[in-house]
Design a protein around this motif. Structure first.
Motif, mmCIF file in Angstrom:
data_model
loop_
_atom_site.group_PDB
_atom_site.id
_atom_site.type_symbol
_atom_site.label_atom_id
_atom_site.label_comp_id
_atom_site.label_asym_id
_atom_site.label_seq_id
_atom_site.Cartn_x
_atom_site.Cartn_y
_atom_site.Cartn_z
ATOM 1 N N THR A 62 0.836 -1.207 0.000
ATOM 2 C CA THR A 62 0.000 0.000 0.000
ATOM 3 C C THR A 62 0.870 1.257 0.000
ATOM 4 O OG1 THR A 62 -1.780 -1.168 1.143
ATOM 5 C CG2 THR A 62 -1.797 1.236 1.266
ATOM 6 N N LYS A 63 1.929 1.232 0.782
ATOM 7 C CA LYS A 63 2.842 2.371 0.850
ATOM 8 C C LYS A 63 3.506 2.634 -0.498
ATOM 9 C CE LYS A 63 7.325 3.617 2.904
ATOM 10 N NZ LYS A 63 8.407 3.142 3.809
ATOM 11 N N VAL A 64 4.036 1.583 -1.135
ATOM 12 C CA VAL A 64 4.746 1.743 -2.406
ATOM 13 C C VAL A 64 3.806 2.237 -3.496
ATOM 14 C CG1 VAL A 64 5.894 0.467 -4.250
ATOM 15 C CG2 VAL A 64 6.562 0.084 -1.881
ATOM 16 N N LEU A 65 2.628 1.647 -3.580
ATOM 17 C CA LEU A 65 1.681 2.072 -4.606
ATOM 18 C C LEU A 65 1.289 3.543 -4.408
ATOM 19 C CD1 LEU A 65 -0.645 -1.068 -4.864
ATOM 20 C CD2 LEU A 65 1.145 -0.364 -6.459
ATOM 21 N N GLY A 66 1.122 3.943 -3.162
ATOM 22 C CA GLY A 66 0.804 5.338 -2.886
ATOM 23 C C GLY A 66 1.924 6.279 -3.275
ATOM 24 N N GLN A 67 3.164 5.890 -2.956
ATOM 25 C CA GLN A 67 4.314 6.735 -3.302
ATOM 26 C C GLN A 67 4.448 6.928 -4.808
ATOM 27 O OE1 GLN A 67 7.441 4.485 -1.418
ATOM 28 N NE2 GLN A 67 7.544 5.846 0.351
ATOM 29 N N LEU A 68 4.127 5.891 -5.565
ATOM 30 C CA LEU A 68 4.341 5.931 -7.014
ATOM 31 C C LEU A 68 3.062 6.210 -7.790
ATOM 32 C CD1 LEU A 68 6.861 2.962 -7.245
ATOM 33 C CD2 LEU A 68 7.365 5.401 -7.420
#
Length: 319
Positions: A221-227
């Protein structure tokens, strides 16, 4: 001399149809077969996909003997697709980088020999035929090395990330530009060590494929949000049943079905049209993810369609 800098963007929007295919591993026949299956090339191997985007998620070389033919096909299709308003994205996989860095553990003898004409220097006594040519071909100024060094490791198309292995949540780079620069550092002369060989880097990470989903739910969830993405589409980890595989409620999709003859010749491609995901197989189309219908107005009671169930999957095997 360093390779020419990349001039294409890492982000593409408004693409009506995307087709992703997994690891090729030196089998140009299987690559042609799956591209014909997806309606992207004709019987002569020329682009018929119009404005579609093809994403090959890395690992064109190694284990098979037709790596050069596969490179040449994709190099030509890049030009043909762009003339038609489409694109071909041949992403970097760990095996492309291994060849550029001189790690030849998985290079088939016939594959190495096929590069013999790429260097005028003779092979050293006792070395396999094509060793000098292979090194030259994958070097910064070699025919294939120069081409590969202008390619991305990660692109985002319509809110979907495409890459080879996976983006772990603890990487030192958190932007597409940073991730791609970090990977290319390892194969660019004069640059410090980068992320192409990092075991948790974008070309190698298998956590989303092999570990319990609960372990990586928050990180994903964190990675998808960052990118700025909804999901990731990856190759690298072969699905055991030869089918496209989804995890994390469709936010992670795996395309490496064992395309090459050495892995069973399991032809499969992933088609994305908006939020509709469909697996393409020789026997037909299989819906994987169907967008929910808009909520009905209060005066009309329409049942919401159920999510498309997936057959039970066996755990993916590592490669």
């Amino acid at each position: 001399m360093a390779a020419a800098p990349r001039t294409e963007p890492y982000v593409f929007q408004g693409v009506e149809r995307i087709v992703a295919v997994g690891d090729v591993h030196g089998d140009v026949g299987a690559l042609r077969d799956v591209l014909k299956l997806a309606g992207l090339i004709d019987a002569q191997g020329h682009w018929t996909g119009g404005k579609a985007h093809l994403v090959q998620t890395g690992d064109i070389p190694d284990r098979g003997e037709q790596t050069r033919e596969a490179y040449e096909l994709l190099m030509r299709l890049e030009v043909e697709a762009q003339k038609a308003g489409g694109r071909v994205h041949a992403l970097l996989g760990n095996h492309e980088v291994m060849n550029m860095m001189g790690d030849l553990r998985y290079v088939a003898p016939g594959e190495r020999a096929s590069f013999a004409d790429q260097s005028p220097a003779p092979d050293a006594p006792g070395t396999p035929r094509g060793t000098q040519g292979h090194q030259a071909a994958y070097g910064p100024e070699g025919r294939y090395g120069r081409w590969l060094r202008t390619h991305a490791a990660v692109v985002r198309i319509n809110g979907t990330l495409f890459l080879h292995g996976g983006i772990a949540p603890d990487l030192p780079e958190t932007t597409l530009e940073g991730l791609n620069r970090w990977v290319l550092q390892d194969v660019t002369p004069g640059q410090p060590p980068g992320g192409a060989s990092a075991r948790n880097g974008p070309l190698w990470f298998r956590g989303y494929a092999l570990d319990d989903e609960a372990q990586w739910e928050a990180g994903l969830t964190k990675v998808l949000g960052q990118l700025g993405a909804k999901r990731m589409v990856m190759g690298h980890t072969t699905t055991q049943d030869g089918r496209i595989r989804m995890r994390f409620g469709g936010r992670v999709v795996f395309t490496d079905t064992g395309l090459s003859t050495g892995y069973g010749h399991h032809l499969a491609a992933l088609e994305l049209r908006g939020d509709r995901l469909t697996a393409l197989y020789p026997e037909g189309r299989v819906p994987l993810l169907v967008p929910k219908a808009p909520a009905p107005s209060p005066s009309v009671q329409v049942p919401e369609p159920a999510a498309v169930p997936q057959p039970a999957r066996r755990e993916a095997i590592s490669r």
